[in-house]
Design a protein around this motif. Structure first.
Motif, PDB file in Angstrom:
ATOM      1  N   ASN A 705     -71.203  77.873 -24.718  1.00 44.81           N
ATOM      2  CA  ASN A 705     -70.530  78.122 -23.439  1.00 44.81           C
ATOM      3  C   ASN A 705     -71.520  78.008 -22.284  1.00 44.81           C
ATOM      4  O   ASN A 705     -71.214  77.443 -21.234  1.00 44.81           O
ATOM      5  CB  ASN A 705     -69.877  79.502 -23.436  1.00 44.81           C
ATOM      6  CG  ASN A 705     -68.433  79.471 -23.914  1.00 44.81           C
ATOM      7  OD1 ASN A 705     -67.766  78.453 -23.817  1.00 44.81           O
ATOM      8  ND2 ASN A 705     -67.952  80.593 -24.430  1.00 44.81           N
ATOM      9  N   TYR A 710     -67.784  73.200 -24.535  1.00 47.65           N
ATOM     10  CA  TYR A 710     -66.699  74.142 -24.793  1.00 47.65           C
ATOM     11  C   TYR A 710     -66.009  73.915 -26.138  1.00 47.65           C
ATOM     12  O   TYR A 710     -65.518  74.872 -26.749  1.00 47.65           O
ATOM     13  CB  TYR A 710     -65.700  74.095 -23.629  1.00 47.65           C
ATOM     14  CG  TYR A 710     -66.367  74.444 -22.324  1.00 47.65           C
ATOM     15  CD1 TYR A 710     -66.920  75.703 -22.123  1.00 47.65           C
ATOM     16  CD2 TYR A 710     -66.487  73.499 -21.295  1.00 47.65           C
ATOM     17  CE1 TYR A 710     -67.562  76.030 -20.931  1.00 47.65           C
ATOM     18  CE2 TYR A 710     -67.127  73.814 -20.108  1.00 47.65           C
ATOM     19  CZ  TYR A 710     -67.661  75.077 -19.931  1.00 47.65           C
ATOM     20  OH  TYR A 710     -68.304  75.384 -18.760  1.00 47.65           O
ATOM     21  N   ASP A 711     -65.974  72.685 -26.617  1.00 47.02           N
ATOM     22  CA  ASP A 711     -65.369  72.446 -27.930  1.00 47.02           C
ATOM     23  C   ASP A 711     -66.195  73.120 -29.032  1.00 47.02           C
ATOM     24  O   ASP A 711     -65.639  73.750 -29.937  1.00 47.02           O
ATOM     25  CB  ASP A 711     -65.256  70.948 -28.195  1.00 47.02           C
ATOM     26  CG  ASP A 711     -64.150  70.295 -27.361  1.00 47.02           C
ATOM     27  OD1 ASP A 711     -63.253  71.028 -26.900  1.00 47.02           O
ATOM     28  OD2 ASP A 711     -64.201  69.058 -27.160  1.00 47.02           O
ATOM     29  N   MET A 714     -65.743  76.790 -28.782  1.00 50.54           N
ATOM     30  CA  MET A 714     -64.425  77.165 -29.291  1.00 50.54           C
ATOM     31  C   MET A 714     -64.449  77.297 -30.813  1.00 50.54           C
ATOM     32  O   MET A 714     -63.918  78.266 -31.385  1.00 50.54           O
ATOM     33  CB  MET A 714     -63.398  76.112 -28.866  1.00 50.54           C
ATOM     34  CG  MET A 714     -61.965  76.424 -29.251  1.00 50.54           C
ATOM     35  SD  MET A 714     -61.284  77.765 -28.274  1.00 50.54           S
ATOM     36  CE  MET A 714     -59.755  78.069 -29.153  1.00 50.54           C
ATOM     37  N   GLU A 735     -66.027  85.061 -25.412  1.00 52.50           N
ATOM     38  CA  GLU A 735     -66.472  83.664 -25.564  1.00 52.50           C
ATOM     39  C   GLU A 735     -65.296  82.770 -25.951  1.00 52.50           C
ATOM     40  O   GLU A 735     -65.183  81.626 -25.471  1.00 52.50           O
ATOM     41  CB  GLU A 735     -67.589  83.575 -26.610  1.00 52.50           C
ATOM     42  CG  GLU A 735     -68.827  84.392 -26.312  1.00 52.50           C
ATOM     43  CD  GLU A 735     -69.399  84.126 -24.935  1.00 52.50           C
ATOM     44  OE1 GLU A 735     -69.380  82.958 -24.466  1.00 52.50           O
ATOM     45  OE2 GLU A 735     -69.860  85.091 -24.297  1.00 52.50           O
ATOM     46  N   GLU A 738     -63.066  82.088 -22.793  1.00 50.61           N
ATOM     47  CA  GLU A 738     -63.635  81.112 -21.861  1.00 50.61           C
ATOM     48  C   GLU A 738     -63.603  79.704 -22.450  1.00 50.61           C
ATOM     49  O   GLU A 738     -63.238  78.737 -21.764  1.00 50.61           O
ATOM     50  CB  GLU A 738     -65.074  81.484 -21.471  1.00 50.61           C
ATOM     51  CG  GLU A 738     -65.680  80.467 -20.514  1.00 50.61           C
ATOM     52  CD  GLU A 738     -67.026  80.882 -19.934  1.00 50.61           C
ATOM     53  OE1 GLU A 738     -67.726  79.998 -19.400  1.00 50.61           O
ATOM     54  OE2 GLU A 738     -67.373  82.072 -20.023  1.00 50.61           O
ATOM     55  N   ALA A 739     -63.977  79.574 -23.729  1.00 49.04           N
ATOM     56  CA  ALA A 739     -63.973  78.253 -24.356  1.00 49.04           C
ATOM     57  C   ALA A 739     -62.551  77.680 -24.396  1.00 49.04           C
ATOM     58  O   ALA A 739     -62.338  76.483 -24.154  1.00 49.04           O
ATOM     59  CB  ALA A 739     -64.560  78.342 -25.762  1.00 49.04           C
ATOM     60  N   ARG A 742     -61.497  76.545 -20.862  1.00 44.35           N
ATOM     61  CA  ARG A 742     -62.200  75.346 -20.406  1.00 44.35           C
ATOM     62  C   ARG A 742     -61.831  74.107 -21.230  1.00 44.35           C
ATOM     63  O   ARG A 742     -61.998  72.981 -20.766  1.00 44.35           O
ATOM     64  CB  ARG A 742     -63.716  75.570 -20.479  1.00 44.35           C
ATOM     65  CG  ARG A 742     -64.226  76.551 -19.427  1.00 44.35           C
ATOM     66  CD  ARG A 742     -64.153  75.910 -18.042  1.00 44.35           C
ATOM     67  NE  ARG A 742     -64.737  76.762 -17.022  1.00 44.35           N
ATOM     68  CZ  ARG A 742     -64.050  77.490 -16.148  1.00 44.35           C
ATOM     69  NH1 ARG A 742     -62.722  77.467 -16.197  1.00 44.35           N
ATOM     70  NH2 ARG A 742     -64.652  78.221 -15.251  1.00 44.35           N
ATOM     71  N   SER A 743     -61.356  74.300 -22.447  1.00 45.46           N
ATOM     72  CA  SER A 743     -61.019  73.140 -23.289  1.00 45.46           C
ATOM     73  C   SER A 743     -59.522  72.907 -23.381  1.00 45.46           C
ATOM     74  O   SER A 743     -59.048  72.126 -24.206  1.00 45.46           O
ATOM     75  CB  SER A 743     -61.613  73.322 -24.700  1.00 45.46           C
ATOM     76  OG  SER A 743     -61.123  74.507 -25.301  1.00 45.46           O
TER      77      SER A 743
END
Length: 939
Positions: A705, A710-711, A714, A735, A738-739, A742-743
């Motif tokens: 992150n 982000y992948d 994730m 975490e 957020e991931a 963003r993805s």
């Protein structure tokens, strides 16, 4: 050492490299820099000859020299060898701090008192050495022969001292047999003493054999000896003259040590009967006490002139003490003599030993003299075990109890003593004696309580050896057996089972945590709950009642632990060891209680330092370092982790890596972090520690992150959140959210948010509310998101978790930029960039810098520091000097000597261009907020 037919130069044939290493060590020690050498090699390779050279060379250079030697014996009196080591310095006992002086006095049996902390004993020895070297013109050479036979306590303390010596004019040379796992010397500079090259072997053999050698026999002797100098010198003594000169000898398949023992034993057999009995008695008495030897000899009617032939054989010297030519001479005499003759020697030694001044040695000789079970001897050994435990000699306690059980004629009493020996053995970390004692106990008549106790010990042994998936179930079953018999011990066992289940985490075999919690609810809680009971109730409530239902009980447990810290009450009477994973700091982070976390961690470290609890201090430092990571004080955290690692190495234990993973991830030290993560996951998988796997996955998500991957974040966060690991599950959810945001994986983010909100709502702290608002903002749009970002910032400004406050500014700034609110976004991004850069959070700082560039503002990459690079130890000393600690206080704080502190301060002054402590304070950065106010000094 007695003359064996070859001169001093011959004894050092082929040892030029080792001699050079010893000369360098003495030269450096003479110049004021402590040097430690470990001479490692097989028996008979010449280690003792090198120590003799060291002693002679040191004497010529003006060193004060003292020598101790380990002796192979089952007798493991606690700190016996250490007392011999410290004897020349005990007149300085009054000069060291009171707690250290008391610990050493109790360890040596000079005073009565509670069992001494082993590392306070180590600090006392370090202090004695530092005081003994006040005159730099008289350096000290400490020589330790056959260190593999030192008692456990002495070896651990010497290993600790060896790693903490630095600026003292001391040369410590340790000779060690090359077998076994001697973790106490791991990491110390080693000099390997190997077999001689062929031309040196020929020269040594020629110097020792006065008759012509048949070339074939000579070559066979050299081949059989395999370069072992002692074998080369003694193997010819086993051959008749016609075999030496005529070429008729046929070699066998014995090891060099066997040839050496054969030679020594043949010399022993050639002696008169009285001399043989005198030598056997000397071999049975490991202290080398000449007066005791002659009292025992008199009781056996051994004539006074028996010593003459014994000394003439070259096997032994009788001076101020008894010294055998070589340890193999002692073992050859003792092992190859009949059991009745050995018992007779021990019987005389027991009668000759003062029962008041030395009851433990007398009890041990009585044990070896016993031909069968004897309750009187067994009871003596049990009392010796109690004294050994009081002096801190765990290994000696096990040895006394084990022999006591073996000599107990009553089967019921034998079971009790065997179980007691096994219990102490688990604490000592020795699996073999524990298995033996458990087998002895199982063979006896066991009542229901003893059977349950036995099963508990088996389960504890499994947990001690590998904190994996099997231990929780075994501990749970033992607790169920104990419940109707001893409820308090059952609850102790259940807390251990809960700890084991937490360690095992996702690798547990079945729903053990729920079963443990249900079992705990079934055991009646005592009227006056102990700390164990309060913690067990908190954990059980969390498991059975869900997070929201468990918060009140967990909070109550935390308050109890904090009260206990202030009043000196511990969870289990073993200082800071507590109950494995069920320690207060993870409970504080589980509750999002940063204030409790801060206080608990600081107090744990303070208590560990005050008590000299070096076994517990590395873990306490790791928990405190983890708090400082979340407070954004990365340098302080790194300094604490460096200290923890150094102390773990000094204690011979593997470093604790958990906080290092989190710090490396925040710093975005990608190669270091990924290597730590990979290693931790491999080790965790091997040990069956699912919680460590979860922490590594959380660190991976945090790292990615921060780097904007982000992948990858994730994937790691999803894996981390498959199991609700105590202490950091909420962090992993952050975490994941957020991931996911963003993805573009909104559904997964919403599910994670629901799980997070359940926890943050129940907690209700500013940290929890800030984390919730920030995560909600990530999953929201428009004005709702804006308001939530601002709300998150307000909550986080009122707590200590600075990394999340900076993260809230970064995320808000990113959102504002996407809303084309450039001026507002620059304010948030600039603040985030400045804060992350100052902390050293490189990944998140770079994210903020890129976002600033996208707003049209130029942002230079920042570098922290003042341009002066300090070592970890220098940084710690500078920080303590900055708040007014004296050299002695700094030394006690960091478990080093005052002379080492003074040496480091000299380096600090030179690096920083100052000449006084006052100037040092003016050039150092302001005191970081993690230092408790009650630790500050005003001097």
């Amino acid at each position: 050492m007695s003359d064996v037919g070859y001169g001093p130069q011959a004894r050092l044939l082929g040892r030029s490299e080792q001699v050079a290493a010893i000369d360098r060590a003495l030269t450096r020690a003479q110049a004021g820099s402590a040097e430690v050498l470990v001479l490692r090699g097989e028996s008979g390779m010449g280690k003792t000859a090198l120590l003799d050279y060291t002693a002679d060379r040191a004497a010529g250079l003006g060193f004060r020299t003292w020598v101790i030697a380990g002796i192979e014996s089952e007798m493991q009196l606690p700190f016996a060898s250490l007392q011999q080591f410290c004897a020349p310095m005990l007149d300085r006992l009054g000069e060291i701090p009171g707690p250290q002086r008391d610990a050493l006095s109790v360890a040596f049996g000079l005073e009565a008192g509670p069992s001494p902390n082993r590392f306070l004993v180590g600090m006392a020895v370090l202090g004695l050495l530092a005081g003994a070297t006040e005159n730099p013109d008289r350096p000290i050479a400490c020589l330790v022969d056959d260190a593999q036979w030192l008692d456990d306590g002495s070896m651990q303390v010497l290993g600790f001292v060896a790693r903490r010596l630095m600026a003292e004019p001391v040369a410590l040379v340790i000779a060690l047999r090359d077998f076994g796992d001697h973790r106490e010397t791991t990491g110390l500079r080693e000099v390997v003493v190997e077999g001689l090259r062929e031309h040196d072997a020929r020269a040594l053999l020629a110097s020792a054999v006065p008759v012509p050698l048949d070339p074939l026999v000579r070559d066979r002797i050299i081949a059989e000896a395999r370069g072992n100098p002692m074998a080369l010198l003694n193997l010819p003594r086993t051959l008749a003259p016609h075999e030496l000169a005529g070429g008729f000898w046929l070699p066998g398949n014995q090891k060099p040590a066997s040839y050496i023992e054969n030679a020594f034993h043949q010399r022993f057999l050639s002696l008169p009967e009285g001399s043989r009995r005198l030598l056997l008695t000397a071999a049975a008495e490991p202290t080398g006490d000449v007066a005791l030897l002659w009292r025992a000899a008199s009781l056996q009617d051994i004539p006074p002139d028996a010593s003459a032939a014994a000394e003439a054989s070259g096997l032994v010297e009788f001076g101020t003490g008894v010294r055998f030519q070589h340890p193999l001479a002692r073992s050859a005499i003792y092992r190859r003599t009949s059991a009745p003759d050995r018992r007779a020697a021990h019987r005389a030694l027991a009668e000759a030993t003062d029962p008041v001044l030395d009851p433990d040695r007398r009890a041990w000789h009585r044990a070896h003299a016993a031909g069968g079970p004897d309750e009187s001897v067994a009871a003596d050994l049990e009392r010796s075990a109690e004294r050994a435990r009081d002096r801190g000699g765990v290994a000696a306690t096990v040895a006394f109890l084990r022999r006591s059980a073996e000599l107990t004629p009553d089967p019921t009493r034998r079971v009790t003593r065997a179980l007691a020996a096994a219990q102490v053995g688990i604490d000592a970390g020795g699996a073999d004696p524990v298995h033996h004692m458990l087998a002895v106990a199982e063979a006896g008549p066991l009542d229901a309580l003893q059977r349950a106790w036995l099963e508990r010990l088996r389960a504890r042994l499994v947990f001690a050896r590998a904190r994996g998936s099997k231990a929780p179930g075994l501990l749970l079953e033992a607790a169920r057996r104990l419940t109707p018999l001893d409820p308090d011990l059952a609850r102790d066992t259940l807390l251990e089972a809960a700890s084991a289940a937490i360690f095992a985490g996702r690798l547990s075999e079945g729903p053990v945590e729920h079963e443990v919690a249900e079992a705990a609810r079934a055991v009646p809680t005592p009227t006056a709950p102990r700390m164990v009971d309060v913690l067990l109730e908190g954990i059980s409530s969390l498991v059975l009642d869900g997070y929201a239902g468990g918060v009140p009980a967990l909070r109550s447990a935390l308050h109890a632990v904090r009260r206990g810290q202030r009043t000196g009450v511990r969870v289990d009477g073993h200082g800071l060891r507590l109950a494995g994973a069920v320690t207060p700091e993870p409970l504080a982070s589980e509750l999002w209680d940063d204030e409790a976390w801060h206080d608990l961690a600081a107090n744990d470290v303070r208590i560990a330092r005050e008590e000299g609890a070096l076994a517990a201090l590395p873990l306490a430092l790791n928990y405190q370092a983890c708090f400082h990571v979340h407070a954004g004080e990365f340098n302080t955290a790194a300094s604490l982790l460096d200290e923890a690692t150094a102390l773990s190495v000094a204690a011979g234990s593997p470093p604790i890596r958990h906080t290092s993973l989190v710090l490396a991830a925040w710093r975005a030290q990608e190669s270091e972090a990924m290597e730590l993560i990979r290693t931790s996951m491999e080790e965790a998988g091997t040990r069956g520690e699912g919680r460590a796997l979860g922490l590594a996955e959380y660190a991976t998500a945090l790292l990615n992150n921060g780097l904007g991957r982000y992948d990858a974040a994730m994937a790691a966060a999803t894996s981390a959140c498959r199991y609700e690991d105590l202490g950091f599950f909420g962090w992993a959810l952050i975490e994941l959210i957020e991931a996911a945001a963003r993805s573009g994986r909104t559904e997964a983010g919403e599910v994670a948010l629901d799980r997070l909100v359940e926890r943050t709502q129940a907690s209700g702290t500013e940290w929890a509310r800030g984390a919730e608002s920030l995560s909600r903002a990530l999953m929201s749009d428009g004005g709702t998101a804006d308001a939530l970002y601002q709300e998150a910032r307000r909550h986080l400004e009122r707590c200590r978790i600075s990394v999340q406050l900076a993260r809230a500014r970064l995320l808000h700034g990113e959102w504002l930029r996407r809303q084309a609110r450039r001026q507002e976004s620059r304010v948030e991004l600039r603040s985030a960039y400045t804060t992350f850069s100052a902390m050293g959070a490189a990944g998140f700082a770079e994210r903020a810098r890129r976002e600033l560039l996208a707003t049209g503002e130029t942002a230079r990459r920042r570098t922290g520091g003042t341009g002066v690079e300090l070592t970890s130890q220098e940084a710690q000393i500078a920080r303590l000097a900055q708040i007014g600690y004296t050299n002695r206080e700094i030394a006690d704080h960091l478990f080093i000597s005052p002379r080492t502190v003074e040496w480091h301060l000299g380096n600090l002054f030179a690096k920083l261009g100052v000449t006084s402590r006052r100037q040092l304070r003016s050039v150092l950065s302001p005191l970081q907020p993690g230092v408790p106010a009650n630790q500050r000094r005003t001097g």
